[in-house]
Design an enzyme around this catalytic site. Structure first.
Site, PDB file in Angstrom:
ATOM      1  NE  ARG A 129      -4.279  -1.755   1.411  1.00 19.62           N
ATOM      2  CZ  ARG A 129      -4.436  -2.855   2.140  1.00 19.62           C
ATOM      3  NH1 ARG A 129      -3.710  -3.024   3.218  1.00 19.62           N
ATOM      4  NH2 ARG A 129      -5.324  -3.751   1.801  1.00 19.62           N
ATOM      5  CE  LYS A 151       1.874  14.406 -14.844  1.00 22.33           C
ATOM      6  NZ  LYS A 151       1.735  14.999 -16.196  1.00 22.33           N
ATOM      7  CD  GLU A 193      10.681  16.328 -22.106  1.00 20.23           C
ATOM      8  OE1 GLU A 193      10.096  17.380 -21.778  1.00 20.23           O
ATOM      9  OE2 GLU A 193      10.095  15.275 -22.429  1.00 20.23           O
ATOM     10  CE  LYS A 235       8.021  17.414 -13.759  1.00 18.77           C
ATOM     11  NZ  LYS A 235       8.104  16.186 -14.528  1.00 18.77           N
ATOM     12  CD  GLU A 245      -1.046  17.315 -16.410  1.00 17.82           C
ATOM     13  OE1 GLU A 245       0.014  16.746 -16.094  1.00 17.82           O
ATOM     14  OE2 GLU A 245      -1.634  17.145 -17.482  1.00 17.82           O
ATOM     15  NE  ARG A 249       3.152  17.418 -13.081  1.00 21.61           N
ATOM     16  CZ  ARG A 249       3.652  16.545 -12.238  1.00 21.61           C
ATOM     17  NH1 ARG A 249       3.225  16.504 -10.989  1.00 21.61           N
ATOM     18  NH2 ARG A 249       4.591  15.687 -12.610  1.00 21.61           N
ATOM     19  CG  ASN A 253       1.330  17.809 -20.480  1.00 22.97           C
ATOM     20  OD1 ASN A 253       2.217  17.047 -20.087  1.00 22.97           O
ATOM     21  ND2 ASN A 253       0.178  17.935 -19.844  1.00 22.97           N
ATOM     22  CG  HIS A 256       4.788  16.349 -23.736  1.00 20.64           C
ATOM     23  ND1 HIS A 256       5.651  17.417 -23.801  1.00 20.64           N
ATOM     24  CD2 HIS A 256       5.428  15.407 -22.979  1.00 20.64           C
ATOM     25  CE1 HIS A 256       6.745  17.147 -23.102  1.00 20.64           C
ATOM     26  NE2 HIS A 256       6.642  15.934 -22.603  1.00 20.64           N
ATOM     27  CG  HIS A 260       2.268  11.742 -25.746  1.00 21.22           C
ATOM     28  ND1 HIS A 260       1.643  12.252 -24.637  1.00 21.22           N
ATOM     29  CD2 HIS A 260       3.506  11.382 -25.323  1.00 21.22           C
ATOM     30  CE1 HIS A 260       2.464  12.212 -23.597  1.00 21.22           C
ATOM     31  NE2 HIS A 260       3.605  11.684 -23.993  1.00 21.22           N
ATOM     32  CG  HIS A 274       9.149  11.151 -24.337  1.00 17.97           C
ATOM     33  ND1 HIS A 274       7.789  11.232 -24.560  1.00 17.97           N
ATOM     34  CD2 HIS A 274       9.434  12.118 -23.425  1.00 17.97           C
ATOM     35  CE1 HIS A 274       7.277  12.193 -23.810  1.00 17.97           C
ATOM     36  NE2 HIS A 274       8.252  12.755 -23.106  1.00 17.97           N
TER      37      HIS A 274
HETATM   38  P1  NAD Z   1      15.251   5.125 -20.838  1.00 20.57           P
HETATM   39  O1  NAD Z   1      14.978   5.016 -19.414  1.00 20.57           O
HETATM   40  O2  NAD Z   1      14.731   4.061 -21.740  1.00 20.57           O
HETATM   41  O3  NAD Z   1      16.827   5.282 -21.066  1.00 20.57           O
HETATM   42  C1  NAD Z   1      17.319   5.396 -22.383  1.00 20.57           C
HETATM   43  C2  NAD Z   1      18.442   4.390 -22.670  1.00 20.57           C
HETATM   44  O4  NAD Z   1      19.627   4.864 -22.043  1.00 20.57           O
HETATM   45  C3  NAD Z   1      18.200   3.005 -22.107  1.00 20.57           C
HETATM   46  O5  NAD Z   1      18.717   2.071 -23.032  1.00 20.57           O
HETATM   47  C4  NAD Z   1      19.048   2.979 -20.839  1.00 20.57           C
HETATM   48  O6  NAD Z   1      19.459   1.679 -20.497  1.00 20.57           O
HETATM   49  C5  NAD Z   1      20.209   3.831 -21.242  1.00 20.57           C
HETATM   50  N1  NAD Z   1      20.889   4.532 -20.168  1.00 20.57           N
HETATM   51  C6  NAD Z   1      20.334   5.169 -19.124  1.00 20.57           C
HETATM   52  N2  NAD Z   1      21.264   5.834 -18.438  1.00 20.57           N
HETATM   53  C7  NAD Z   1      22.437   5.599 -19.024  1.00 20.57           C
HETATM   54  C8  NAD Z   1      23.760   6.042 -18.793  1.00 20.57           C
HETATM   55  N3  NAD Z   1      24.048   6.922 -17.830  1.00 20.57           N
HETATM   56  N4  NAD Z   1      24.743   5.586 -19.588  1.00 20.57           N
HETATM   57  C9  NAD Z   1      24.452   4.747 -20.628  1.00 20.57           C
HETATM   58  N5  NAD Z   1      23.223   4.323 -20.920  1.00 20.57           N
HETATM   59  C10 NAD Z   1      22.223   4.753 -20.138  1.00 20.57           C
HETATM   60  O7  NAD Z   1      14.680   6.499 -21.463  1.00 20.57           O
HETATM   61  P2  NAD Z   1      14.472   7.972 -20.882  1.00 20.57           P
HETATM   62  O8  NAD Z   1      14.526   8.857 -22.052  1.00 20.57           O
HETATM   63  O9  NAD Z   1      15.336   8.244 -19.720  1.00 20.57           O
HETATM   64  O10 NAD Z   1      12.987   7.924 -20.316  1.00 20.57           O
HETATM   65  C11 NAD Z   1      11.885   7.765 -21.173  1.00 20.57           C
HETATM   66  C12 NAD Z   1      10.681   7.426 -20.331  1.00 20.57           C
HETATM   67  O11 NAD Z   1      10.427   8.498 -19.427  1.00 20.57           O
HETATM   68  C13 NAD Z   1       9.419   7.232 -21.133  1.00 20.57           C
HETATM   69  O12 NAD Z   1       8.793   6.045 -20.722  1.00 20.57           O
HETATM   70  C14 NAD Z   1       8.568   8.433 -20.774  1.00 20.57           C
HETATM   71  O13 NAD Z   1       7.193   8.156 -20.812  1.00 20.57           O
HETATM   72  C15 NAD Z   1       9.031   8.702 -19.373  1.00 20.57           C
HETATM   73  N6  NAD Z   1       8.794  10.072 -18.905  1.00 20.57           N
HETATM   74  C16 NAD Z   1       8.199  10.226 -17.691  1.00 20.57           C
HETATM   75  C17 NAD Z   1       7.977  11.484 -17.201  1.00 20.57           C
HETATM   76  C18 NAD Z   1       7.381  11.664 -15.821  1.00 20.57           C
HETATM   77  O14 NAD Z   1       7.059  12.792 -15.452  1.00 20.57           O
HETATM   78  N7  NAD Z   1       7.242  10.599 -15.056  1.00 20.57           N
HETATM   79  C19 NAD Z   1       8.373  12.617 -17.927  1.00 20.57           C
HETATM   80  C20 NAD Z   1       9.012  12.423 -19.161  1.00 20.57           C
HETATM   81  C21 NAD Z   1       9.218  11.141 -19.652  1.00 20.57           C
HETATM   82  N1  GLY Z   2       6.400  15.493 -17.746  1.00 18.13           N
HETATM   83  C1  GLY Z   2       5.197  16.204 -17.462  1.00 18.13           C
HETATM   84  C2  GLY Z   2       4.863  16.284 -16.017  1.00 18.13           C
HETATM   85  O1  GLY Z   2       5.603  15.806 -15.185  1.00 18.13           O
HETATM   86  O2  GLY Z   2       3.826  16.820 -15.676  1.00 18.13           O
END
Ligand code: NAD
Ligand code: GLY
Length: 376
Positions: A129, A151, A193, A235, A245, A249, A253, A256, A260, A274
């Site tokens: 939980r 998020k 970003e 942020k 949001e 917030r 986006n 986005h 998306h 992304h």
């Molecule tokens: P990811 O986590 O897939 O990482 C990208 C690649 O880099 C992967 O292959 C990973 O293994 C590699 N990697 C990571 N760190 C490394 C390092 N220091 N050295 C070498 N390789 C490394 O991708 P991302 O771009 O970090 O994240 C994308 C995700 O984030 C998506 O799922 C998206 O929806 C999410 N996201 C979430 C939010 C939120 O607010 N929660 C905001 C934006 C994006």
């Molecule tokens: N990445 C958008 C948010 O965190 O609201």
């Protein structure tokens, strides 16, 4: 590459009452993680979730640092990639964590990019939980965006991030040194970003990005630290004012809704990361705003120029071998989770640093802008 002054650490606070936390930004933070996480732990026991790329570089260093501070850790290493954000991986992760006999006072540590952060945060929000988690983001995208704000979630067959929760981390450690092993394409995607924060409400920061973007990508440690701290401050201010949001917030986006739709059309594959989708989406948001007479044409051109100058995509035609249809893109947008009362949520702009959420956008105008972008 520049020499990193490890004593320089920026601290950004996310103010959310009892859910407040700090983001620490600097060099060598993975090596110092034990002493940095100790104050927020309820017991000297943690479980690290990471992926195999990141584990190869940083897992030993993190575990060694925790050990030196007398903190036990066990590690779960998942395959890299977006497919980890699935029900099956979530189930497997929860099973593994329960097999480790995590307790309510155990803290999870997400060591990785946005994928690991989103998945681990979601698991933390539902296990027993709800238990604590700490973000140790290792991509630029995760350091400036996904690790901050709470998020969390996974994808479903219907779309991205449709299943999840708001669950704030207890601490974020953004170690700028780990960016040295990140592939250039991932760095660039994360940089989109960074630029976003200037475009939302900080024209001076956008101007700074125009001068320092190339340095951020090529390894200027000072520029990286500044960019990450400024992004996290921006942020944190928005999340502090609107955690769930219901208002401001939504500005995060920017780009986005278009992005998306492009990602959905590419099947969330590596054809389009992304951050690359966000770069194209931000150009579209500025183009649409200019087309509607809301924003100077020169501002839209300036955004496109800066992103393109670093090698980021600014048009769907950048993606090889696809035929695009504006109708299909609009269809994807209408399935977005930001649709309210049947209306697609767009973020438009009156100029650099002047983003806003319009009450209504005529879909014919969106389609006309898309048709032009597809034909370009
Ligand atoms: P990811 O986590 O897939 O990482 C990208 C690649 O880099 C992967 O292959 C990973 O293994 C590699 N990697 C990571 N760190 C490394 C390092 N220091 N050295 C070498 N390789 C490394 O991708 P991302 O771009 O970090 O994240 C994308 C995700 O984030 C998506 O799922 C998206 O929806 C999410 N996201 C979430 C939010 C939120 O607010 N929660 C905001 C934006 C994006
Ligand atoms: N990445 C958008 C948010 O965190 O609201």
């Amino acid at each position: 590459m520049t020499i990193i002054d490890r004593s320089a650490v920026d601290v950004v606070r996310v103010d959310l009452g009892s859910r407040s936390y700090e983001i620490k930004i600097g060099g060598g933070l993975v090596a110092r993680a034990g002493e940095l996480v100790a104050p927020v732990l309820k017991q000297k026991r943690t479980a690290i979730v990471t992926d195999s790329h990141v584990a190869r570089w940083y897992l030993d260093e993190l575990q060694q640092s925790l050990r030196s501070a007398g903190i036990a850790s066990e590690a779960i290493t998942l395959p890299p990639g977006e497919s980890a954000k699935s029900f099956s991986q979530l189930e497997s992760l929860c099973d593994q964590l329960l097999d480790l006999k995590v307790e309510r006072s155990t803290t999870l540590i997400a060591l990785g990019g946005g994928v690991i952060g989103d998945l681990t945060g979601f698991a933390a929000s539902i296990l027993l939980r709800g238990i604590d988690f700490i973000q140790v983001p290792t991509t630029l995208l995760a350091q400036v965006d996904s690790s901050v704000g709470g998020k969390t979630g996974i994808n479903s067959a219907q779309g991205k991030n449709l299943i999840g929760s708001f669950h704030q981390p207890r601490l974020v450690l953004a170690d700028i040194e780990v960016l040295d092993t990140l592939p250039r394409r991932e760095l660039l995607a994360g940089y989109a970003e960074v630029v976003k924060y200037g475009l939302i409400n900080d024209p001076a920061f956008f101007t700074w990005c125009e001068g320092h973007g190339a340095g951020i990508i090529s390894g200027d440690a000072g520029a990286r630290r500044h960019a990450i701290a400024a992004s996290c401050r921006a942020k944190a201010a928005i999340v502090g004012a609107d955690e769930r949001e219901s208002g401001a917030r939504a500005l995060l986006n920017l780009g986005h809704t278009f992005g998306h739709a492009l990602e959905a059309e590419c099947g969330y594959s590596d054809d389009l990361l992304h951050g690359e989708a966000v770069a194209i989406g931000m150009v579209m948001a500025y183009d649409l705003s200019a087309r509607l007479g809301l924003c100077p044409l020169e501002d839209a051109a300036r955004v496109q120029r800066h992103l393109a100058s670093l090698g980021l995509p600014t048009s769907p035609t950048w993606i090889d071998g696809r035929s695009w249809s504006s109708a299909r893109l609009v269809e994807h947008m209408s399935q977005d989770k930001k649709v309210k009362d049947g209306r697609i949520g767009f973020v438009l702009t009156r100029g650099i640093g002047q983003a806003f959420t319009p009450a209504y956008v005529e879909l014919a105008d969106v389609a006309a802008m898309l048709d032009e972008a597809i034909a370009a």
